[in-house]
Design an enzyme around this catalytic site. Structure first.
Site, PDB file in Angstrom:
ATOM      1  N   HIS A 197     -11.179  -2.240   4.444  1.00 50.50           N
ATOM      2  CA  HIS A 197     -10.870  -1.913   6.204  1.00 50.50           C
ATOM      3  C   HIS A 197     -11.542  -0.536   6.057  1.00 50.50           C
ATOM      4  O   HIS A 197     -11.684  -0.084   7.379  1.00 50.50           O
ATOM      5  CB  HIS A 197      -9.542  -1.861   6.438  1.00 50.50           C
ATOM      6  CG  HIS A 197      -8.735  -0.700   5.320  1.00 50.50           C
ATOM      7  ND1 HIS A 197      -8.511  -0.956   4.039  1.00 50.50           N
ATOM      8  CD2 HIS A 197      -8.408   0.411   5.860  1.00 50.50           C
ATOM      9  CE1 HIS A 197      -7.945   0.205   3.581  1.00 50.50           C
ATOM     10  NE2 HIS A 197      -7.704   1.014   4.619  1.00 50.50           N
ATOM     11  N   ASP A 198     -12.404   0.209   5.303  1.00 51.96           N
ATOM     12  CA  ASP A 198     -12.853   1.315   5.472  1.00 51.96           C
ATOM     13  C   ASP A 198     -14.275   1.190   5.233  1.00 51.96           C
ATOM     14  O   ASP A 198     -15.176   2.276   5.651  1.00 51.96           O
ATOM     15  CB  ASP A 198     -12.437   2.452   4.340  1.00 51.96           C
ATOM     16  CG  ASP A 198     -10.986   2.829   4.596  1.00 51.96           C
ATOM     17  OD1 ASP A 198     -10.658   2.714   5.548  1.00 51.96           O
ATOM     18  OD2 ASP A 198     -10.402   2.925   3.345  1.00 51.96           O
ATOM     19  N   ASP A 240       0.949  -0.997   0.025  1.00 49.27           N
ATOM     20  CA  ASP A 240      -0.005  -0.119   0.065  1.00 49.27           C
ATOM     21  C   ASP A 240       0.904   1.221  -0.088  1.00 49.27           C
ATOM     22  O   ASP A 240       1.704   1.331   0.925  1.00 49.27           O
ATOM     23  CB  ASP A 240      -0.945  -0.020   1.338  1.00 49.27           C
ATOM     24  CG  ASP A 240      -2.376   0.719   1.004  1.00 49.27           C
ATOM     25  OD1 ASP A 240      -2.092   1.688   0.432  1.00 49.27           O
ATOM     26  OD2 ASP A 240      -3.102  -0.028   1.544  1.00 49.27           O
ATOM     27  N   ASP A 284      -2.941   4.672  -2.181  1.00 48.51           N
ATOM     28  CA  ASP A 284      -3.916   5.328  -1.190  1.00 48.51           C
ATOM     29  C   ASP A 284      -4.248   6.702  -1.693  1.00 48.51           C
ATOM     30  O   ASP A 284      -3.552   7.649  -2.143  1.00 48.51           O
ATOM     31  CB  ASP A 284      -3.332   5.574   0.088  1.00 48.51           C
ATOM     32  CG  ASP A 284      -4.181   5.928   0.844  1.00 48.51           C
ATOM     33  OD1 ASP A 284      -5.070   5.268   1.567  1.00 48.51           O
ATOM     34  OD2 ASP A 284      -3.652   6.950   1.696  1.00 48.51           O
ATOM     35  N   GLU A 317      -6.690   4.115  -5.258  1.00 46.43           N
ATOM     36  CA  GLU A 317      -7.839   4.332  -4.699  1.00 46.43           C
ATOM     37  C   GLU A 317      -8.364   5.631  -4.922  1.00 46.43           C
ATOM     38  O   GLU A 317      -7.843   6.785  -4.732  1.00 46.43           O
ATOM     39  CB  GLU A 317      -7.597   4.094  -3.062  1.00 46.43           C
ATOM     40  CG  GLU A 317      -8.941   4.340  -2.327  1.00 46.43           C
ATOM     41  CD  GLU A 317      -8.758   4.993  -0.907  1.00 46.43           C
ATOM     42  OE1 GLU A 317      -9.685   4.849   0.084  1.00 46.43           O
ATOM     43  OE2 GLU A 317      -7.752   5.752  -0.661  1.00 46.43           O
TER      44      GLU A 317
HETATM   45  C1  NOJ Z   1      -7.614   5.513   2.421  1.00 46.56           C
HETATM   46  C2  NOJ Z   1      -7.329   4.509   3.414  1.00 46.56           C
HETATM   47  O1  NOJ Z   1      -8.098   3.351   2.988  1.00 46.56           O
HETATM   48  C3  NOJ Z   1      -7.860   4.813   4.936  1.00 46.56           C
HETATM   49  O2  NOJ Z   1      -7.912   3.770   5.604  1.00 46.56           O
HETATM   50  C4  NOJ Z   1      -7.070   5.971   5.124  1.00 46.56           C
HETATM   51  O3  NOJ Z   1      -7.644   6.554   6.623  1.00 46.56           O
HETATM   52  C5  NOJ Z   1      -7.143   7.119   4.372  1.00 46.56           C
HETATM   53  N1  NOJ Z   1      -6.930   6.791   3.087  1.00 46.56           N
HETATM   54  C6  NOJ Z   1      -5.986   8.180   4.689  1.00 46.56           C
HETATM   55  O4  NOJ Z   1      -4.646   7.530   4.481  1.00 46.56           O
END
Ligand code: NOJ
Length: 555
Positions: free
Chosen positions: A333-334, A101, A203, A260
């Site tokens: 995970h979000d 990542d 990310d 992402e």
């Molecule tokens: C996306 C990530 O998936 C998340 O977990 C993170 O808090 C934010 N970007 C900031 O890096």
């Protein structure tokens, strides 16, 4: 298109592990890299060929590793660089390539780059972050609200200036306009690529290009602020940076990249992926916005219907039908657990998990599973705001109160959408703490773990895990499921998600009743096809039981 036309990462299943919650081999209550290595057999049985692990670099862990202090070091809580090298090497022996990542929009405030940048206005790294003077009255340069709540600007005494943080104040944004910053980031990516990883998940990439002029945005909350997302997501010129990244890191290597990309919709995918794009795959979030609502305010979730969800999933499929490739995912995970997120009906959670898993694993693209999804987890139970660890959840709770919601409403919204729902420890067996740790787990283990765990599901042929394994094997063995086209069927149905996968020599039809009522379909849709897999064992022509999913295909 045939399977032989596909790259390795298009012919496999990807799995996301959240190292902190996967398996603890030290008894400290948090997971380790060695814990992941010890479960490679488990992943191989799920057909996994690409393993994305969320950041495990040295970090103060304000955002569980998304605040990187040193991109060239492993955080001691996860283990050592030798552990990481071992994971990469042992993974290859299992046919699994590790995907790192890359957190390149921001660093931790503890990163040496930021420590130097903040020390004065004229040090060599003074322009490595996004610094601005205060407004004449001393207030923040703009009214932007950070994604985790509160102003997106933090004051620095040494420089007498503000710095921008799209996320938490401890996550200052890098200034991609600086060629030195970009070079330093590409060096990091090349360091990891040289170690033999299979690719990168990149990310928060849509936030790297800031607007030429920083201006206040329209106030969109009771706090008088305006979402930073609207001001900085997917800015003009962003792809120039990313083409440079691609040339400096990816070209000539057998790796894949998945960006992402919150803020990019299906209609823009062709600029990002495919022959003229910058990444191989793009996580876009049009489907997760369906239950959450476009504004992503947890207290104001959307009223949605199944046709809304199907429409955006099909749009993403169509946008990558002939150019680019789609990373199909329902969880990460979000996100809250999909068994809660994508259903508006009652019904047993394992039946929901199997039906949704069928939709996911039969899609065109590369399916990305998230740890625990293959076991059919639900959300955790939260009874007080103090139980949340997640920095975003705490911000959302405060924001909800500012917006005039009661503490009970704020807690209910956080319970529904909190990222901590996805972060509770993996449940391996029925022993103490679900076999995750011999110490005290950093987040509570779900109380259902004695029935809901890997060992129990491996022993039960009707479990969600066995269903996932079966569908994974089916997918990987059939040309039409890997390389075939996607055509949505029954688009108007508010109960059934149905689609056809057409390959050069065979076809498959997937039908999933995502409602708790019986549903009918036109039996002609599966004419001449045989039952390949069904959640209920037997099938009834033209009829689906509540939450039943079936896959028909060429004999
Ligand atoms: C996306 C990530 O998936 C998340 O977990 C993170 O808090 C934010 N970007 C900031 O890096």
């Amino acid at each position: 298109m045939k399977t032989s036309d596909l790259a390795w990462w298009q012919r496999t299943i990807a799995y996301e592990a959240y190292p902190k919650s996967f398996l603890d081999t030290r008894g400290a209550g948090t997971g380790t890299i060695a814990g992941i290595t010890s479960k490679l057999d488990y992943l191989a049985k799920l057909g996994v060929g690409a393993l994305w692990i969320t950041p495990c670099y040295r970090s103060p862990m304000v955002d569980n590793g998304y605040d990187v202090q040193d991109y060239y070091a492993i955080d001691p809580s996860f283990g050592t660089m030798a552990d990481m090298d071992e994971l990469i090497a042992r993974g290859r022996e299992h046919g699994i390539r590790v995907v790192m990542d890359l957190v390149f929009n921001h660093t931790s405030e503890a990163c040496a780059w930021f420590v130097e940048s903040r020390s004065s206005r004229d040090n060599p790294r003074s322009d490595w972050y996004v610094w601005r003077d205060a407004k004449p009255d001393g207030s923040e340069p703009t009214n932007w609200r950070s994604i985790f709540g509160g102003s997106a600007w933090a004051w620095c005494e040494e420089r007498q200036q503000y710095y921008l943080h799209t996320f938490a104040p401890q996550q200052p944004d890098l200034n991609w306009e600086s060629p030195e910053v970009r070079r330093a980031l590409y060096d990091i990516a090349n360091f990891w690529a040289d170690k033999g990883v299979g690719g990168f998940r990149i990310d928060a990439i849509t936030y790297i290009k800031k607007p030429a002029v920083f201006a206040d945005g329209p106030v969109d909350g009771e706090d008088g602020l305006s979402s930073v997302h609207n001001a900085t997501a997917n800015g003009e010129g962003i792809l120039d940076f990313l083409h440079e990244f691609k040339a400096a890191v990816c070209d000539g290597r057998d790796i894949f990249t998945v960006g992402e990309a919150n803020g990019v919709g299906a209609d823009e995918l062709c600029r990002w992926v495919g022959k003229d794009g910058v990444f191989d795959l793009l996580f876009e979030f049009s489907h997760t916005h369906v239950p959450m609502g476009e504004a992503e305010i947890w207290c104001k979730p959307a009223q949605w219907r199944l046709t809304d969800l199907k429409r955006v999933l099909t749009a993403s499929q169509e946008a990558t039908a002939t150019n680019g490739w789609y990373p199909a995912f329902f969880e990460n995970h979000d996100q809250p657990r999909s068994t809660v997120n994508f259903f508006r009906c009652d019904g047993p959670i394992d039946a929901k998990a199997k039906a949704l898993g069928t939709v996911l694993l039969m899609q065109r693209g590369t399916p990305f599973l998230y740890q625990g999804e293959e076991l059919g987890y639900g959300n955790a139970t939260w009874t007080s705001p103090e139980q949340f660890d997640d920095v975003q959840t705490r911000g959302e709770y405060e924001f909800a109160l500012t917006e005039g919601f009661t503490p009970e409403q704020a807690l209910a919204a956080c319970s529904r959408f909190s990222r901590d729902n996805a972060r509770t420890p993996m449940q391996w067996d029925a022993s103490a703490n679900a076999g995750f740790t011999t110490g005290t787990p950093w987040l509570p283990v779900h109380p259902d773990y004695q029935q809901m765990n890997v060992a129990a599901q491996e022993a039960d042929p009707n479990s969600v895990l066995c269903w996932y394994r079966r569908l994974a094997a089916l997918r990987l063995s059939r040309d039409e499921l890997l390389a075939g086209s996607y055509e949505e069927l029954m688009a108007e149905s508010e109960q059934v998600y149905a689609y056809r996968r057409q390959g050069e020599d065979g076809a498959a039809v997937v039908l999933a009743n995502l409602s708790d009522q019986p549903a009918a379909y036109d039996a002609a849709l599966v004419d001449g096809l045989a039952l390949l897999a069904g959640t209920h064992g037997t099938v009834r022509p033209g009829a689906l039981r509540p939450l039943e999913a079936v896959v028909f295909g060429t004999r």
